[in-house]
Design a protein around this motif. Sequence first.
Motif, mmCIF file in Angstrom:
data_model
loop_
_atom_site.group_PDB
_atom_site.id
_atom_site.type_symbol
_atom_site.label_atom_id
_atom_site.label_comp_id
_atom_site.label_asym_id
_atom_site.label_seq_id
_atom_site.Cartn_x
_atom_site.Cartn_y
_atom_site.Cartn_z
ATOM 1 N N THR A 55 0.810 -1.212 0.000
ATOM 2 C CA THR A 55 0.000 0.000 0.000
ATOM 3 C C THR A 55 0.847 1.268 0.000
ATOM 4 N N SER A 56 2.066 1.206 0.551
ATOM 5 C CA SER A 56 2.933 2.388 0.593
ATOM 6 C C SER A 56 3.950 2.409 -0.540
ATOM 7 N N GLY A 57 3.891 1.406 -1.417
ATOM 8 C CA GLY A 57 4.850 1.322 -2.512
ATOM 9 C C GLY A 57 4.667 2.440 -3.532
ATOM 10 N N VAL A 58 5.762 2.776 -4.210
ATOM 11 C CA VAL A 58 5.736 3.833 -5.224
ATOM 12 C C VAL A 58 6.176 3.225 -6.550
ATOM 13 N N ARG A 59 5.310 3.310 -7.534
ATOM 14 C CA ARG A 59 5.625 2.755 -8.842
ATOM 15 C C ARG A 59 6.069 3.854 -9.798
ATOM 16 N N LYS A 60 6.801 3.451 -10.817
ATOM 17 C CA LYS A 60 7.454 4.407 -11.704
ATOM 18 C C LYS A 60 6.475 5.375 -12.361
ATOM 19 N N ASN A 61 5.331 4.892 -12.788
ATOM 20 C CA ASN A 61 4.423 5.723 -13.581
ATOM 21 C C ASN A 61 3.405 6.492 -12.736
ATOM 22 N N GLU A 62 3.595 6.528 -11.418
ATOM 23 C CA GLU A 62 2.660 7.257 -10.564
ATOM 24 C C GLU A 62 2.848 8.762 -10.725
ATOM 25 N N ASP A 63 1.813 9.493 -10.343
ATOM 26 C CA ASP A 63 1.857 10.948 -10.356
ATOM 27 C C ASP A 63 2.511 11.410 -9.050
ATOM 28 N N TYR A 64 3.841 11.608 -9.071
ATOM 29 C CA TYR A 64 4.579 11.960 -7.864
ATOM 30 C C TYR A 64 4.092 13.281 -7.277
ATOM 31 N N MET A 65 3.795 14.255 -8.133
ATOM 32 C CA MET A 65 3.372 15.558 -7.653
ATOM 33 C C MET A 65 2.044 15.450 -6.902
ATOM 34 N N LYS A 66 1.095 14.779 -7.482
ATOM 35 C CA LYS A 66 -0.215 14.624 -6.849
ATOM 36 C C LYS A 66 -0.077 13.904 -5.509
ATOM 37 N N ASN A 67 0.682 12.819 -5.502
ATOM 38 C CA ASN A 67 0.839 12.036 -4.277
ATOM 39 C C ASN A 67 1.551 12.826 -3.181
ATOM 40 N N TYR A 68 2.480 13.684 -3.582
ATOM 41 C CA TYR A 68 3.185 14.497 -2.594
ATOM 42 C C TYR A 68 2.217 15.458 -1.899
ATOM 43 N N PHE A 69 1.337 16.079 -2.688
ATOM 44 C CA PHE A 69 0.419 17.075 -2.112
ATOM 45 C C PHE A 69 -0.717 16.453 -1.305
ATOM 46 N N ILE A 70 -0.937 15.148 -1.452
ATOM 47 C CA ILE A 70 -1.914 14.486 -0.574
ATOM 48 C C ILE A 70 -1.185 13.742 0.550
ATOM 49 N N SER A 71 0.099 14.098 0.736
ATOM 50 C CA SER A 71 0.912 13.627 1.863
ATOM 51 C C SER A 71 1.169 12.130 1.850
ATOM 52 N N ARG A 72 1.309 11.549 0.650
ATOM 53 C CA ARG A 72 1.662 10.130 0.556
ATOM 54 C C ARG A 72 3.102 9.892 0.996
ATOM 55 N N TYR A 73 3.974 10.885 0.764
ATOM 56 C CA TYR A 73 5.403 10.701 1.027
ATOM 57 C C TYR A 73 5.874 11.451 2.268
ATOM 58 N N GLY A 74 4.987 12.165 2.935
ATOM 59 C CA GLY A 74 5.404 12.974 4.071
ATOM 60 C C GLY A 74 6.140 14.215 3.610
ATOM 61 N N ALA A 75 6.914 14.822 4.502
ATOM 62 C CA ALA A 75 7.730 16.005 4.195
ATOM 63 C C ALA A 75 6.901 17.154 3.620
#
Length: 441
Positions: A401-421
């Motif tokens: 569930t916390s894995g990050v795949r190559k083709n994901e939308d990194y920007m979107k996931n960052y702003f919904i706090s998937r990666y913290g920071a």
Amino acid sequence: MLLDFRVENYKSFQDEVSFSMIPAPKQKGLDYSVFEEAIGKKKINAICSSVIYGPNASGKTNIIGAMDTMRSIVLRGNILNVNESYPNEAANYLELIPNNKLTERKPVKFFISFTEEGYHIEYSFSMNVGFFLEKDFKRNIEREILNVNGMEIFDRSFDKLEFNYSKKISELLDMNSKESNKLYEVALNSLNDTELFLMNGFKLIISRKLVELIQNWFKNKFMVIYKANAIELIRRFEDTDSPGFYVEKTTNEAAKIFGLNSNAVGYMVSDEDQKTKLCSVLDDQNSNKKVIINAKTFESYGTIRFINLFPLVIKAMYTGGTLVIDEFDASIHPMALMNIINIFHDDEINIHHAQLIFDTHNPIFLNSNLFRRDEIKFVERDEDNFKSDLYSLSDFGTSGTSGVRKNEDYMKNYFISRYGAISDIDFSPVFRELISKKGED
């Protein structure tokens, strides 16, 4: 090329953190981002860039400041304070380094791993400098270790020294195996509590060539720009003290592409103190002659910052240096920044394995087509204990569930706090309180 940098007890980084430029396993795609160098019979890989994200006051600048501080200490060879005008005060006044929440004294530790001229260098030292702001503490080097190509050359701790003579690097040593024991005794007697053995006794007695190789990398190839506004004018004509006006062709051409307002920019060397000033060349419509004025009075801040930055990019590209910049994107258009990043990623241009490391708040670089997961770093500070942590997007793995795949939308996931920071910011309570008290004394 830089492989790894580690630091412990530096400002908000109370525990050891590792800023790794070694490719993470199981990363696929964007192979142009990975360099390979032969060190003896081994192949060593490194990534060509890293971008650092995190909220304000999380510690992004601290990791760059730690690199700058280690560089400064190594080049001066001791852990004494120096009175110099420098953007990173912690590099000069070491009592500013320790984490200010510690209740027990703890050493400050630095470690760096890099390649230079066919050698893999690993160098570390730990130093006792007391508590935060403890100016009168009697400082000392706790431990200092040098490894070359996987072999330990010396291990120094307090008044002890272990030195290993190696035939594999004998071309760098100022001795032979028979002399090593005798010179070891001389080196042992040269130890000083506040001096780095590497830059003093080891350099003078055992290996000037090896130390000069390391010193050259720190001085000329490990280019750390601490704080966005700290880029100073790079004097491109250090071989002359002659007063006059000099135009650096490559930088001038790049400035015109960037959007220069004047005919040209150049470096004016004063005939009084040989100080260099950035100037613009303009047409004087009244006299039909060229005039030279201070660039700060005519060019935009972004243009001046670009002109001061670009020679560093050239130097990194030409020498295979590592360029580390705080807030790389300050006042410079994203398209210009993107092009510079693409140049570092172009293996037909970046033939000397130059590296670019920078921190930013701009989310456009959170792009799987631009950066690998191991090139994207995050700094997060715990609001309860004020300790910073450093981690990579590749640390999340690719499954679960916390894995990050190559083709994901990194920007979107960052702003919904998937990666913290990232921090939620809401100033509205401040303004509601002001409005509710309107008219009160």
